[in-house]
Design an enzyme around this catalytic site. Structure first.
Site, PDB file in Angstrom:
ATOM      1  N   ALA A 125       0.810  -1.223   0.000  1.00  0.00           N
ATOM      2  CA  ALA A 125       0.000   0.000   0.000  1.00  0.00           C
ATOM      3  C   ALA A 125       0.845   1.276   0.000  1.00  0.00           C
ATOM      4  O   ALA A 125       0.323   2.353   0.256  1.00  0.00           O
ATOM      5  CB  ALA A 125      -0.922  -0.015   1.213  1.00  0.00           C
ATOM      6  N   ASN A 192       1.604  -3.627   7.734  1.00  0.00           N
ATOM      7  CA  ASN A 192       2.620  -4.406   7.012  1.00  0.00           C
ATOM      8  C   ASN A 192       3.536  -3.486   6.217  1.00  0.00           C
ATOM      9  O   ASN A 192       4.695  -3.817   5.964  1.00  0.00           O
ATOM     10  CB  ASN A 192       1.941  -5.398   6.068  1.00  0.00           C
ATOM     11  CG  ASN A 192       1.285  -6.523   6.831  1.00  0.00           C
ATOM     12  OD1 ASN A 192       1.958  -7.420   7.312  1.00  0.00           O
ATOM     13  ND2 ASN A 192      -0.034  -6.461   6.992  1.00  0.00           N
ATOM     14  N   HIS A 222      -0.604   7.006   4.105  1.00  0.00           N
ATOM     15  CA  HIS A 222       0.728   6.682   4.617  1.00  0.00           C
ATOM     16  C   HIS A 222       1.672   7.824   4.240  1.00  0.00           C
ATOM     17  O   HIS A 222       1.813   8.137   3.052  1.00  0.00           O
ATOM     18  CB  HIS A 222       1.239   5.371   4.014  1.00  0.00           C
ATOM     19  CG  HIS A 222       0.319   4.213   4.244  1.00  0.00           C
ATOM     20  ND1 HIS A 222       0.083   3.681   5.485  1.00  0.00           N
ATOM     21  CD2 HIS A 222      -0.461   3.507   3.384  1.00  0.00           C
ATOM     22  CE1 HIS A 222      -0.776   2.675   5.387  1.00  0.00           C
ATOM     23  NE2 HIS A 222      -1.127   2.549   4.117  1.00  0.00           N
TER      24      HIS A 222
HETATM   25  N1  LIG Z   1       1.781  -5.630   2.314  1.00  0.00           N
HETATM   26  C1  LIG Z   1       0.819  -4.702   2.357  1.00  0.00           C
HETATM   27  O1  LIG Z   1       1.001  -3.541   1.996  1.00  0.00           O
HETATM   28  C2  LIG Z   1      -0.525  -5.101   2.833  1.00  0.00           C
HETATM   29  C3  LIG Z   1      -0.728  -6.315   3.434  1.00  0.00           C
HETATM   30  N2  LIG Z   1      -1.962  -6.680   3.847  1.00  0.00           N
HETATM   31  C4  LIG Z   1      -2.065  -7.986   4.499  1.00  0.00           C
HETATM   32  O2  LIG Z   1      -2.405  -8.978   3.525  1.00  0.00           O
HETATM   33  C5  LIG Z   1      -3.164 -10.019   4.147  1.00  0.00           C
HETATM   34  C6  LIG Z   1      -4.472 -10.234   3.378  1.00  0.00           C
HETATM   35  O3  LIG Z   1      -5.210  -9.031   3.384  1.00  0.00           O
HETATM   36  P1  LIG Z   1      -6.760  -9.003   3.009  1.00  0.00           P
HETATM   37  O4  LIG Z   1      -7.022  -9.882   1.857  1.00  0.00           O
HETATM   38  O5  LIG Z   1      -7.148  -7.587   2.947  1.00  0.00           O
HETATM   39  O6  LIG Z   1      -7.385  -9.666   4.325  1.00  0.00           O
HETATM   40  P2  LIG Z   1      -8.836 -10.333   4.485  1.00  0.00           P
HETATM   41  O7  LIG Z   1      -9.085 -10.344   5.949  1.00  0.00           O
HETATM   42  O8  LIG Z   1      -9.827  -9.659   3.607  1.00  0.00           O
HETATM   43  O9  LIG Z   1      -8.618 -11.821   3.960  1.00  0.00           O
HETATM   44  C7  LIG Z   1      -7.759 -12.718   4.594  1.00  0.00           C
HETATM   45  C8  LIG Z   1      -8.299 -14.128   4.350  1.00  0.00           C
HETATM   46  O10 LIG Z   1      -7.317 -15.049   4.797  1.00  0.00           O
HETATM   47  C9  LIG Z   1      -7.932 -16.044   5.622  1.00  0.00           C
HETATM   48  N3  LIG Z   1      -6.931 -16.471   6.600  1.00  0.00           N
HETATM   49  C10 LIG Z   1      -6.442 -15.794   7.658  1.00  0.00           C
HETATM   50  N4  LIG Z   1      -5.493 -16.503   8.282  1.00  0.00           N
HETATM   51  C11 LIG Z   1      -5.378 -17.669   7.603  1.00  0.00           C
HETATM   52  C12 LIG Z   1      -4.558 -18.820   7.744  1.00  0.00           C
HETATM   53  N5  LIG Z   1      -3.655 -18.915   8.735  1.00  0.00           N
HETATM   54  N6  LIG Z   1      -4.700 -19.822   6.854  1.00  0.00           N
HETATM   55  C13 LIG Z   1      -5.610 -19.716   5.855  1.00  0.00           C
HETATM   56  N7  LIG Z   1      -6.407 -18.673   5.669  1.00  0.00           N
HETATM   57  C14 LIG Z   1      -6.294 -17.641   6.526  1.00  0.00           C
HETATM   58  C15 LIG Z   1      -9.151 -15.381   6.238  1.00  0.00           C
HETATM   59  O11 LIG Z   1     -10.154 -16.337   6.535  1.00  0.00           O
HETATM   60  C16 LIG Z   1      -9.585 -14.413   5.127  1.00  0.00           C
HETATM   61  O12 LIG Z   1     -10.531 -14.997   4.251  1.00  0.00           O
HETATM   62  C17 LIG Z   1      -3.413  -9.568   5.604  1.00  0.00           C
HETATM   63  O13 LIG Z   1      -2.445 -10.143   6.470  1.00  0.00           O
HETATM   64  C18 LIG Z   1      -3.189  -8.062   5.523  1.00  0.00           C
HETATM   65  O14 LIG Z   1      -2.794  -7.504   6.757  1.00  0.00           O
HETATM   66  C19 LIG Z   1      -3.050  -5.885   3.641  1.00  0.00           C
HETATM   67  C20 LIG Z   1      -2.899  -4.662   3.055  1.00  0.00           C
HETATM   68  C21 LIG Z   1      -1.620  -4.136   2.662  1.00  0.00           C
HETATM   69  O1  LIG Z   2      -3.565  -1.326   3.042  1.00  0.00           O
HETATM   70  C1  LIG Z   2      -2.992  -0.480   3.752  1.00  0.00           C
HETATM   71  O2  LIG Z   2      -3.198   0.753   3.653  1.00  0.00           O
HETATM   72  C2  LIG Z   2      -1.931  -0.877   4.708  1.00  0.00           C
HETATM   73  C3  LIG Z   2      -2.173  -2.110   5.429  1.00  0.00           C
HETATM   74  O3  LIG Z   2      -3.284  -2.520   5.705  1.00  0.00           O
HETATM   75  C4  LIG Z   2      -0.978  -2.853   5.861  1.00  0.00           C
HETATM   76  O4  LIG Z   2       0.141  -2.388   5.617  1.00  0.00           O
HETATM   77  O5  LIG Z   2      -1.146  -3.919   6.478  1.00  0.00           O
END
Ligand SMILES: NC(=O)C1=CN([C@@H]2O[C@H](COP(=O)(O)OP(=O)(O)OC[C@H]3O[C@@H](n4cnc5c(N)ncnc54)[C@H](O)[C@@H]3O)[C@@H](O)[C@H]2O)C=CC1
Ligand SMILES: O=C([O-])CC(=O)C(=O)O
Length: 272
Positions: A125, A192, A222
């Site tokens: 992000a 993250n 951010h």
């Molecule tokens: N690197 C970055 O900039 C960003 C990273 N993220 C991270 O990416 C990941 C996914 O984000 P979203 O799709 O928005 O989340 P979300 O909550 O919409 O979807 C996550 C899915 O993973 C499943 N899940 C959770 N833990 C699990 C496990 N141990 N094994 C199998 N399934 C599992 C949940 O049931 C859910 O369906 C999160 O950890 C989030 O914090 C989100 C936004 C930005």
């Molecule tokens: O999506 C975003 O703005 C940031 C976020 O959730 C993350 O870094 O985990």
């Protein structure tokens, strides 16, 4: 054509799967897994080319996929990261906060060189990691201030011990100040990006994080400041939150899609 296994069928996983299904990412989504069977079933219903839903996350990399894409949680990275590499699959990680645990980082990094596989961390992000990487040896300070609506911060571990009641916040309020290392533990689904910044720059103890809850914003903003011998860089990214998961920004989804598109294409590579 590259074969992809998807771990996590939420906001990011769903959009990645749709991008593969529509041909935007030239690959085949062959297997998916989510702790929530419903989430996996709902995703598969949306796709024209149906992947198989596997019974547990470790099975994803036992099938002949080229890469496992994690879009689930830090726990998922800790649980399956090593076995994906041992099975000689590449890995893309969205829950980058998991890598600020040095033992996890070292195990996965050693496994990459041992099994000759690569872990991809999309810029997520934020923007500007190309610059931060290039000047990392001249960096003296890096900070990130993340501002989100209180609803986007709900459920974070931080609130288990804090007196702050998100429902009572009626103006922009700093709710956390500390290191990136502390921030990813207390806000695992929100910051993250601080882990990405730490790993690209001067590490998670020296990268400072401020988290602001603002009931008057509709963005995930951010603001990054980096300074050192090279000069100064500032980046402000005002993200639109995803409609289904307000914690997650649209840019995080698009950066995951672009990283995978690049992985699956023989193409000119732009940027550092
Ligand atoms: N690197 C970055 O900039 C960003 C990273 N993220 C991270 O990416 C990941 C996914 O984000 P979203 O799709 O928005 O989340 P979300 O909550 O919409 O979807 C996550 C899915 O993973 C499943 N899940 C959770 N833990 C699990 C496990 N141990 N094994 C199998 N399934 C599992 C949940 O049931 C859910 O369906 C999160 O950890 C989030 O914090 C989100 C936004 C930005
Ligand atoms: O999506 C975003 O703005 C940031 C976020 O959730 C993350 O870094 O985990």
């Amino acid at each position: 054509m590259k074969r992809i296994g998807l771990l996590g069928c939420g906001a990011i996983g769903t959009q990645i799967a749709l991008a593969i299904d529509s041909g935007k990412i030239p690959a085949v989504l062959t297997h998916v897994y989510d702790n929530s069977k419903d989430a996996a079933n709902i995703l598969v219903l949306k796709l024209n080319t149906k992947p198989e839903i596997v019974e547990n996350s470790h099975l994803l990399s036992s099938h002949p996929v080229d890469i496992v894409v994690e879009a689930a949680s830090q726990d998922a990275v800790k649980d399956v990261g090593l076995s994906v590499l041992q099975n000689k699959r590449d890995l893309m990680i969205m829950s980058v906060g998991a890598l600020l645990d040095e033992s996890i980082y070292d195990i996965l990094s050693d496994a990459c060189s041992h099994f000759k596989k690569t872990i991809y961390l999309p810029s997520g992000a934020i923007a500007g990691l190309d610059g931060i990487k290039s000047i990392k040896h001249e960096l003296e300070s890096v900070s990130i201030t993340t501002t989100k609506h209180p609803r986007s911060l709900k459920g974070a571990k931080f609130f288990e011990t804090s007196q702050i009641d998100l429902d009572k916040i009626n103006s922009s309020t700093v709710i956390f100040e500390g290191t990136a290392k502390e921030a990813v533990q207390l806000f695992p689904a929100n910051i993250n990006v601080a882990a990405l910044l730490s790993l690209s720059g001067i590490g998670s103890e020296k990268t400072t994080v401020k988290i602001v809850a603002d009931p008057n914003t509709d963005k995930n903003t951010h603001h990054i400041e980096a300074a050192g011998k090279f000069g100064k860089m500032t980046f402000t990214i005002e993200n639109i939150p995803d409609a289904n998961n307000p914690k997650t920004s649209r840019l995080a989804i698009l950066s995951a899609i672009e990283t995978l598109r690049k992985y699956c294409s023989d193409d000119i590579q732009i940027g550092t």
